[in-house]
Write an enzyme that holds these catalytic residues in place. Sequence first.
Site, PDB file in Angstrom:
ATOM      1  N   ASN A  52       2.782  34.391 -31.955  1.00 14.41           N
ATOM      2  CA  ASN A  52       4.138  35.188 -32.910  1.00 14.41           C
ATOM      3  C   ASN A  52       5.409  35.224 -32.082  1.00 14.41           C
ATOM      4  OD1 ASN A  52       2.596  37.629 -31.800  1.00 14.41           O
ATOM      5  ND2 ASN A  52       2.886  38.269 -33.906  1.00 14.41           N
ATOM      6  N   CYS A  63       5.979  32.712 -37.248  1.00 10.35           N
ATOM      7  CA  CYS A  63       4.807  33.467 -37.223  1.00 10.35           C
ATOM      8  C   CYS A  63       3.412  32.219 -35.896  1.00 10.35           C
ATOM      9  CB  CYS A  63       3.709  33.525 -38.863  1.00 10.35           C
ATOM     10  SG  CYS A  63       3.785  34.266 -39.802  1.00 10.35           S
ATOM     11  N   GLU A  65       1.521  30.183 -36.858  1.00  8.69           N
ATOM     12  CA  GLU A  65       1.038  28.996 -37.191  1.00  8.69           C
ATOM     13  C   GLU A  65       2.338  28.016 -36.425  1.00  8.69           C
ATOM     14  OE1 GLU A  65       0.538  31.890 -38.156  1.00  8.69           O
ATOM     15  OE2 GLU A  65      -1.566  32.315 -39.398  1.00  8.69           O
ATOM     16  N   CYS A  96      -0.264  33.597 -43.467  1.00  7.02           N
ATOM     17  CA  CYS A  96       0.677  34.841 -45.004  1.00  7.02           C
ATOM     18  C   CYS A  96       1.050  33.271 -45.417  1.00  7.02           C
ATOM     19  CB  CYS A  96       1.680  34.956 -43.696  1.00  7.02           C
ATOM     20  SG  CYS A  96       2.972  33.985 -43.187  1.00  7.02           S
TER      21      CYS A  96
HETATM   22  N1  THU Z   1       1.934  36.992 -38.500  1.00  3.31           N
HETATM   23  C1  THU Z   1       1.919  35.650 -37.705  1.00  3.31           C
HETATM   24  O1  THU Z   1       2.041  35.112 -36.899  1.00  3.31           O
HETATM   25  N2  THU Z   1       0.827  34.768 -38.801  1.00  3.31           N
HETATM   26  C2  THU Z   1       0.589  35.345 -40.364  1.00  3.31           C
HETATM   27  O2  THU Z   1      -0.261  34.900 -40.377  1.00  3.31           O
HETATM   28  C3  THU Z   1       0.617  36.779 -40.160  1.00  3.31           C
HETATM   29  C4  THU Z   1       1.727  37.269 -39.443  1.00  3.31           C
HETATM   30  C5  THU Z   1       2.753  37.888 -37.569  1.00  3.31           C
HETATM   31  C6  THU Z   1       3.979  37.637 -37.858  1.00  3.31           C
HETATM   32  C7  THU Z   1       4.389  39.112 -37.161  1.00  3.31           C
HETATM   33  O3  THU Z   1       4.945  38.909 -36.056  1.00  3.31           O
HETATM   34  C8  THU Z   1       3.101  40.248 -37.247  1.00  3.31           C
HETATM   35  O4  THU Z   1       1.994  38.967 -37.252  1.00  3.31           O
HETATM   36  C9  THU Z   1       2.684  41.074 -38.005  1.00  3.31           C
HETATM   37  O5  THU Z   1       3.499  40.591 -39.682  1.00  3.31           O
END
Ligand code: THU
Length: 142
Positions: A52, A63, A65, A96
């Site tokens: 992220n 994110c 992913e 998410c």
């Molecule tokens: N986050 C991800 O990188 N992937 C996900 O599927 C869930 C959330 C990150 C986004 C943000 O930088 C942190 O986690 C908190 O939400």
Amino acid sequence: MQATDSARVEDNGAALLAAARDVRERAHAPYSRFRVGAALRDEHGTIHAGCNVENAAYPVGTCAEAGAIAAMVASGGLRITEILVCGDGAGLVTPCGACRQRIREFAGPDTPIHAATPDGIARTFTLAELLPESFGPETLGE
Ligand code: THU
């Protein structure tokens, strides 16, 4: 963000976990302090990883992913055969909602999605379990 050639071997997700744990160390998450690493294997057997990347303008952050998928596409991959998300939360760290849809573009209903902590895979789902009755390229007739 990075690509690692790996043999297409049944390793129970060990190579994906190693890649996700490694890239997670480089997450840019100064606002949430919630570091996430993602790693996927493409149709060539190549592993791509992403973390992220948050931003002072909060909604602009991306994110893990999304980073891994961008790395796959940039290297010529178009199918996700397996994907793992690694985070250290109080509960299970699954993709998410938006990332489930991002995965959907390049994966099938039976594609395994591993929810992991740095210590190992906690649970494995299929894409259809996490995103049932989904909208995808075929819906558009692609
Ligand atoms: N986050 C991800 O990188 N992937 C996900 O599927 C869930 C959330 C990150 C986004 C943000 O930088 C942190 O986690 C908190 O939400």
